[in-house]
Motif scaffolding. Structure first.
Motif, mmCIF file in Angstrom:
data_model
loop_
_atom_site.group_PDB
_atom_site.id
_atom_site.type_symbol
_atom_site.label_atom_id
_atom_site.label_comp_id
_atom_site.label_asym_id
_atom_site.label_seq_id
_atom_site.Cartn_x
_atom_site.Cartn_y
_atom_site.Cartn_z
ATOM 1 N N CYS A 167 25.555 12.131 24.401
ATOM 2 C CA CYS A 167 25.301 11.825 25.889
ATOM 3 C C CYS A 167 24.328 12.835 26.476
ATOM 4 O O CYS A 167 24.479 14.028 26.344
ATOM 5 N N THR A 168 23.422 12.420 27.006
ATOM 6 C CA THR A 168 22.067 13.027 27.518
ATOM 7 C C THR A 168 22.134 13.162 29.053
ATOM 8 O O THR A 168 21.973 12.159 29.517
ATOM 9 N N GLU A 169 21.920 14.274 29.688
ATOM 10 C CA GLU A 169 21.753 14.432 31.083
ATOM 11 C C GLU A 169 20.495 13.944 31.587
ATOM 12 O O GLU A 169 19.625 14.392 30.868
ATOM 13 N N VAL A 170 20.461 12.912 32.606
ATOM 14 C CA VAL A 170 19.092 12.451 33.035
ATOM 15 C C VAL A 170 18.889 13.105 34.370
ATOM 16 O O VAL A 170 17.664 13.660 34.398
ATOM 17 N N GLY A 171 19.772 13.354 35.172
ATOM 18 C CA GLY A 171 19.305 13.844 36.374
ATOM 19 C C GLY A 171 20.682 14.081 37.292
ATOM 20 O O GLY A 171 21.791 13.866 36.776
ATOM 21 N N ALA A 172 20.666 14.713 38.401
ATOM 22 C CA ALA A 172 21.831 14.908 39.265
ATOM 23 C C ALA A 172 21.224 15.015 40.716
ATOM 24 O O ALA A 172 20.190 15.646 40.987
ATOM 25 N N ASN A 173 21.932 14.249 41.745
ATOM 26 C CA ASN A 173 21.604 14.119 43.057
ATOM 27 C C ASN A 173 22.792 14.492 43.818
ATOM 28 O O ASN A 173 23.866 14.381 43.585
ATOM 29 N N ASP A 174 22.472 14.540 45.133
ATOM 30 C CA ASP A 174 23.276 14.837 46.229
ATOM 31 C C ASP A 174 23.423 13.882 47.274
ATOM 32 O O ASP A 174 22.254 13.668 47.730
ATOM 33 N N LEU A 175 24.578 13.416 47.692
ATOM 34 C CA LEU A 175 24.867 12.372 48.807
ATOM 35 C C LEU A 175 24.937 12.968 50.092
ATOM 36 O O LEU A 175 25.096 12.517 51.093
ATOM 37 N N ALA A 176 25.175 14.361 49.997
ATOM 38 C CA ALA A 176 25.253 15.019 51.263
ATOM 39 C C ALA A 176 26.638 14.949 51.699
ATOM 40 O O ALA A 176 26.735 15.334 53.263
ATOM 41 N N GLU A 177 27.578 14.396 51.296
ATOM 42 C CA GLU A 177 28.738 13.848 51.962
ATOM 43 C C GLU A 177 29.861 13.672 50.785
ATOM 44 O O GLU A 177 29.397 13.086 49.663
ATOM 45 N N PRO A 178 31.280 13.695 50.827
ATOM 46 C CA PRO A 178 32.085 13.544 50.113
ATOM 47 C C PRO A 178 32.248 11.797 49.850
ATOM 48 O O PRO A 178 31.551 11.023 50.338
ATOM 49 N N CYS A 179 32.349 11.560 48.512
ATOM 50 C CA CYS A 179 32.575 10.219 47.898
ATOM 51 C C CYS A 179 33.421 9.918 47.194
ATOM 52 O O CYS A 179 33.581 10.569 46.121
ATOM 53 N N VAL A 180 34.003 8.609 47.440
ATOM 54 C CA VAL A 180 35.249 8.374 46.422
ATOM 55 C C VAL A 180 34.859 6.624 46.253
ATOM 56 O O VAL A 180 36.055 6.186 45.649
ATOM 57 N N THR A 181 33.976 6.387 46.454
ATOM 58 C CA THR A 181 33.695 4.835 46.279
ATOM 59 C C THR A 181 32.742 4.557 45.075
ATOM 60 O O THR A 181 32.039 5.340 44.486
ATOM 61 N N SER A 182 32.628 3.378 44.623
ATOM 62 C CA SER A 182 31.619 2.863 43.588
ATOM 63 C C SER A 182 30.682 2.109 44.437
ATOM 64 O O SER A 182 30.858 1.324 45.305
#
Length: 609
Positions: free
Chosen positions: A573-588
């Motif tokens: 498994c290779t990490e491609v990136g990480a980003n922030d939505l600036a708010e909690p998230c529990v949905t798809s």
């Protein structure tokens, strides 16, 4: 008025106090971090012992309640620890910056203090020595503070651990043992096309006239996790980097008027969400191009459904089930059992109440449509109460077309999926103790497999003729979907117990199965052979959103709003990136036309180019 010496004393003492505070915070953060990373909350002795007891006696309701209570307690403690690290990191950053600023102020004031016993030439010489001494001390002091500052950043920013190969281990419980499959290491890694193959094999001939075609369904996002409910999108490019603060990659953001833990569904240029409070239940429609809220309409209640407030957990809420749409109407269900249908202009087509469900956490199973039917998995109560059922409502009137009792099933939270086996439709459901396939046209049972226990949350998935179920107890199971009757002894291919989720639904391609636990362990199994996991990949984050695979990358949304993008293969498994939505998230997310639509705690946003 303060003298120069008074000012110096104030600055010096403030520096000492701020520095000591930073040191205390750093020590506590270090201790907490070592404890958090070294100890999995779900590996406590009490948890493991209770889990083993439940496996031996899965129908013991007292054990089920104790296990549920301990599970909630451990998760709350784990999330509290993560919150402590986050805010403690920022305290460390601020106190370190304060120490540096106050220290600089004290150093400047120190140089200014006169000594009346010295001559002018002696003062100049002494000032030079003082400057040199202060300079040397400043270098050492700033170096130490820089270490604290770096540590603060390290604690404030989530850490992602690298992949590590799994060491095979013997299972102490014989009934949970996975067969050891000897795997050669000379095989070539599969292509990205093979890994991202769309798995629900719908055929145009299977859809009668007058209903959405396979092409229409696939071109939209009509239900939870897409047209087939599997969370896989093929042959589509998607951004792997965006920035909410600068707006890079963010096409629009819109406030959502009501809270809800359901995911967006789409048809054409319309996006549908539901939201609810203790007293209000509404459906909202947004424009997919601009994000504009087009309309917001209430679903009327009944005397039965509004007589009392349903008992729900905060993590579930009053609008947890994701809506469904067939391109004609949009359908929603709420925690109190109210169901409603609206046309695309916001006109109420029909509404009805199924009764307030007796559910320990709150109703969360999402809706789906099949031909002219709206499918509702309505599991509730405890084992033996015979309260659970699955219904098919007529999409035009809301009247019940068929209803099938689920007598052995207690409250559960998965969402059913539709597959085709030998060109015949099957409606797949999960709920302890069985995975069950029904004929979606009349509700008759096709097959069942005894493979689930306890509180079941993850939904089933399907790939290459194989149904995969996963739940923390008893584990992950692969079942051939072409059987009839009780297939427990004849069609169960393999099972496993490592890295199994309690909330997040799996991903399955024609090659592999991906499982994501709440505490951030991503585990890969071979779809056809099972055995020990092929690999594990740890992410220092907490998850309740089910993962989505777009092309060759998997998008993982954590509860804090971080989005981790990884590229899984059979080997690693290779990490491609990480980003922030600036708010909690529990949905798809919903995915369409290389754009990603995601609901956070208070907003709906569109990500793309």
């Amino acid at each position: 008025m303060m003298t120069p010496r008074d000012q110096y004393n104030l600055a010096f003492r403030s520096t000492i106090v701020c520095g000591l505070f930073a040191a205390v915070v750093a020590i506590n953060l270090g201790s907490d971090y070592r404890s958090r990373t070294a100890k999995d909350p779900l590996n406590s002795a009490e948890y493991i012992e209770l889990r083993a007891q439940l496996l031996e006696d899965p129908k013991n309701e007292t054990l089920q309640e104790s296990f549920r209570a301990l599970d909630t307690e451990l998760r709350d403690a784990y999330f509290d620890s993560r919150s402590f690290s986050y805010w403690g990191g920022w305290l460390l950053l601020l106190s370190t910056a304060g120490t540096i600023g106050l220290g600089k102020w004290a150093a400047v004031l120190r140089r200014r203090l006169p000594d009346p016993t010295l001559t002018s030439s002696e003062r100049r010489a002494t000032a030079g020595e003082t400057d040199n001494r202060i300079g040397r001390n400043a270098v050492g002091g700033f170096a130490g503070l820089a270490v604290l500052l770096a540590f603060g950043f390290f604690m404030a920013i989530p850490n992602r651990l690298p992949s590590r190969p799994t060491v095979g281990q013997a299972d102490e419980d014989a009934h949970l043992a996975s067969s050891d499959i000897e795997k050669g290491d000379t095989s070539e890694p599969p292509s990205s096309d093979a890994l991202a193959t769309q798995t629900a094999e719908l055929t145009p001939s299977a859809i009668p006239e007058g209903f959405p075609t396979v092409e229409e369904l696939a071109a939209n996002w009509p239900r939870f996790r897409g047209a087939d409910g599997l969370g896989i999108v093929t042959e589509m490019a998607m951004l792997t980097s965006w920035n909410v603060e600068t707006g890079e990659g963010i096409l629009w953001k819109t406030e959502v008027p009501l809270p809800g833990n359901n995911s967006p569904v789409m048809w054409g240029d319309r996006i549908f969400l539901s939201g609810a409070t203790e007293t209000t239940r509404e459906v909202m429609c947004f424009d997919a191009v601009s994000g504009e809220l087009l309309w917001q309409k209430a679903v009327p209640g009944t005397p039965e459904s509004t007589a009392e407030t349903p008992n729900v957990m905060k993590a579930t809420g009053f609008a947890a089930p994701t809506m469904a749409t067939d391109g004609r109407r949009a359908y929603a269900i709420f925690a109190n059992g109210d169901v409603g249908a609206f046309d695309f202009e916001g006109n109420l087509a029909w509404s009805r109440s199924l009764g307030i469900p007796n559910n320990a956490y709150g109703h969360a199973s999402s809706l789906m449509t099949f031909e002219n039917l709206l499918i509702v998995q309505f599991d509730q109560g405890s084992e033996g109460e015979n309260l659970s059922r699955i219904l098919a409502l007529n999409v035009e009137s809301g009247e019940t077309t068929w209803e099938a009792p689920r007598e052995e099933v207690p409250n559960s939270w998965p969402t059913p999926i539709l597959i085709y086996v030998n060109d015949q439709p099957q409606l797949l459901t999960c709920g302890a103790p069985n995975a069950v396939a029904y004929d979606p046209r009349d509700g008759k049972e096709i097959w069942r497999a005894d493979c689930l226990y306890g509180d079941v949350g993850p939904s089933p998935v399907y790939a290459d003729g194989i149904v995969v179920t996963a739940n923390e107890v008893p584990g992950v199971t692969a079942i051939k979907a072409d059987g009839t009757g009780d297939v427990t002894e004849t069609h169960m291919l393999w099972d496993g117990f490592m890295g199994v989720p309690d909330l997040c639904s799996p991903l399955a391609t024609n090659q592999m199965v991906l499982l994501l636990t709440s505490d951030g362990l991503l585990t890969c199994y071979d779809l056809h052979e099972g055995g020990d996991p092929l690999w594990e990949h740890e992410i220092d984050a907490s998850f309740s959103s089910s993962p989505t695979m777009i092309g060759e990358n998997a998008y993982l949304f954590d509860t804090d709003g971080q989005v981790f993008i990884v590229k899984p293969t059979l080997e690693s498994c290779t990490e491609v990136g990480a980003n922030d939505l600036a708010e909690p998230c529990v949905t798809s997310p919903a995915v369409k036309n290389s754009r990603l639509y995601i609901r956070t705690e208070t907003q709906l946003m569109c990500i793309g180019e």
